[in-house]
Design a protein around this motif. Structure first.
Motif, PDB file in Angstrom:
ATOM      1  N   ASP A 125       1.242  -1.173  -0.019  1.00 51.66           N
ATOM      2  CA  ASP A 125      -0.195   0.378   0.214  1.00 51.66           C
ATOM      3  C   ASP A 125       0.909   1.669  -0.145  1.00 51.66           C
ATOM      4  O   ASP A 125       0.342   2.447  -0.930  1.00 51.66           O
ATOM      5  N   LYS A 128       1.999   2.118  -3.293  1.00 51.29           N
ATOM      6  CA  LYS A 128       1.006   2.639  -3.750  1.00 51.29           C
ATOM      7  C   LYS A 128       1.271   4.228  -3.445  1.00 51.29           C
ATOM      8  O   LYS A 128       1.060   5.232  -4.503  1.00 51.29           O
ATOM      9  N   LYS A 132       1.694   7.287  -6.450  1.00 49.89           N
ATOM     10  CA  LYS A 132       0.810   8.230  -6.213  1.00 49.89           C
ATOM     11  C   LYS A 132       1.463   9.645  -6.582  1.00 49.89           C
ATOM     12  O   LYS A 132       1.412  10.342  -7.179  1.00 49.89           O
ATOM     13  N   SER A 318      -7.910   3.675  -3.195  1.00 52.97           N
ATOM     14  CA  SER A 318      -6.448   3.245  -3.558  1.00 52.97           C
ATOM     15  C   SER A 318      -6.460   2.277  -3.084  1.00 52.97           C
ATOM     16  O   SER A 318      -5.210   1.975  -4.209  1.00 52.97           O
ATOM     17  N   THR A 319      -6.533   1.572  -2.061  1.00 53.44           N
ATOM     18  CA  THR A 319      -5.784   0.353  -1.982  1.00 53.44           C
ATOM     19  C   THR A 319      -7.430  -0.306  -1.196  1.00 53.44           C
ATOM     20  O   THR A 319      -8.403   0.405  -1.386  1.00 53.44           O
TER      21      THR A 319
END
Ligand SMILES: Cc1ncc(COP(=O)(O)O)c(C=O)c1O
Length: 464
Positions: A125, A128, A132, A318-319
């Motif tokens: 996570d 990510k 991002k 997003s996750t």
């Protein structure tokens, strides 16, 4: 006893027939079954106690079956044991607030907390999050570093063996030597080295031909540096005090984020709430797991600075993972956070750590094979070598590890076993992570058992 043997035989036969052995490590020649646990001890099916000096890789920091955490879990079962993560519940919100407030106390930093269920998933996570925020996919990480074994976590985990059977990892990190001063990568000595390792890191940015930076535009290809403040699986290695401050200066200069993986060292293992607090720098993102629930229910996550993790920057979805903020985990985590706020805990960890290291230093005087003993709080390393005190001796470590689990050690006329964990670049280090409530008598017992096992497997005992 005959029934116990029969039960163990049947279970081991079924294990070898039905269990994938790919989901865990199988280091033991004779696999061990355990039936109970309490405080600093595991118990086998015969009721024999095993003194545990690694506590599920620093997960059960507050002791097995810690009464307060168990009661919190029981209470959660009675009230709200199940809830889909898309709905809110009190414990999730209060736990996020407690961790965020702790971050303010530790680093004077404002941010938010994001949950998942395992260390590797929280690492994923965080990857990510950084991707991002930066639009970049490349990371620095340390040689000897461990961040988990899912695919993306494997990209920043140093061991080639863990990646090798699975094809090409296009975002494999650029691995930088960790300041493992006992075995300096550059053959220098701390004291006269002038942080040569940091100088080498800085040199990567000298020219575009070092493949890190476009020196014309100042654009760096790397998004973040993933660190463990004290290397865990790598062998509980504590860097010199100024190391991370110097590295962070370089990172800040080139706009590279710092992600602090506290999965193993967080929650007071090192005597401070977060391991990074020893080094005078602040993280942009901090990953946690393991000890948050004292091993009661999986829960992990990350904290990140507000600008990285605000709902505008990292929007809903997003996750997502079904169990990401499961109430059994948040209930346990909240009670652990309450316990950790108690004033005497840090002092206790530090004082037991000092006693433990003093006991090991005494053994070091007796055995030439003990190359290095050091620690921070109750994260303690015992590095075993050949008689020269430097050549790694993984064989000796393995023999002691296997023998401890045979359960034939004696203390005050009673039989015990010893649970150790093996780490280090050469698998020659005992990474010791005892319970925060380890008693003086249990430290003495640990000393007696290690002495006995060292004596059994080394010939010459005298140091001079
Ligand atoms: C520093 C560190 N990061 C990440 C992980 C991965 O956590 P998990 O095993 O829960 O996936 C570990 C596990 O040992 C760890 O020590």
């Amino acid at each position: 006893m005959a029934t116990v043997s029969k039960l163990e035989k049947r279970l081991l036969k079924e294990e070898s027939r039905y269990c994938s052995q790919g989901d865990t490590v199988h280091y033991l020649k004779k696999p061990r079954l355990f039936a109970g646990c309490d405080g600093s001890f595991l118990y086998d099916y015969r009721g024999r106690p095993y003194l545990d000096l690694q506590m599920w890789y620093s997960t059960v920091n507050l002791g097995y079956k810690n009464r307060r955490v168990i009661d919190a879990v029981r209470d959660q079962i009675d009230r709200l044991p199940q809830l889909a993560s898309q709905y809110l519940h009190r414990e999730k919100i209060e736990l996020a607030a407690a961790i965020s407030r702790q971050m303010q106390r530790s680093f004077q930093a404002k941010g938010r907390v994001h949950f998942n269920v395992g260390g590797s998933q929280a690492i994923e996570d965080s990857i990510k999050l950084i991707r991002k925020a930066t639009g970049k996919t490349l990371f620095f990480a340390f040689q000897g570093g461990y961040h988990g074994r899912t695919i993306a976590a494997s990209e920043i985990t140093s061991s080639y063996r863990y990646r090798r059977p699975y094809g090409h990892f296009s975002n494999r990190a650029q691995f930088i030597p960790f300041p493992y001063c006992f075995r300096c990568h550059y053959g220098r000595r701390f004291g006269s080295c002038k942080y040569y390792c940091v100088q080498q890191f800085e040199r990567l940015f000298d020219t575009e031909y070092n493949s890190v930076l476009d020196t014309k535009t100042g654009e760096c290809e790397f998004a973040a540096f993933y660190i463990e403040p004290i290397q865990g699986t790598g062998g509980y290695i504590v860097p010199p005090a100024d190391y991370f401050r110097r590295i962070k200066k370089v990172l800040d200069h080139y706009g590279i984020y710092l992600v602090d993986d506290e999965t193993q060292m967080g929650f007071y293992r090192t005597g401070r709430f977060w391991g990074l607090e020893h080094f005078g720098i602040k993280p942009d993102c901090l990953v946690f797991g393991k000890a948050l629930t004292n091993g009661m229910n999986p829960l992990s996550g990350f904290w990140a600075r507000e600008e990285l993790v605000s709902p505008a920057a990292f929007p809903p979805g997003s996750t997502h993972s079904t169990f990401s903020s499961n109430p059994m985990g948040t209930g346990a985590g909240l009670e652990v956070m309450k316990l950790l706020q108690e004033k005497t805990l840090a002092a206790r960890v530090n004082s037991s750590g000092r006693k433990f290291v003093a006991m090991l230093k005494k053994l070091q005087k007796k055995y030439k094979e003990i190359g290095d003993v050091s620690g921070l709080g109750l994260a303690i390393r015992l590095e075993l070598c050949e008689k020269d005190g430097i050549t790694p001796n993984g064989r000796l470590v393995d023999r002691i590890f296997q023998a401890g689990l045979e359960g034939n050690l004696e203390y005050k006329g009673k039989k015990y076993g010893l649970v150790l964990d093996v780490g280090g670049y050469y698998k020659n280090v005992f990474t010791l992570a005892p319970s925060f409530y380890i008693s003086d008598e249990e430290i003495a017992m640990a000393g007696r058992f290690l002495d006995e096992l060292l004596a059994r497997f080394t010939r010459s005992k005298s140091r001079r």
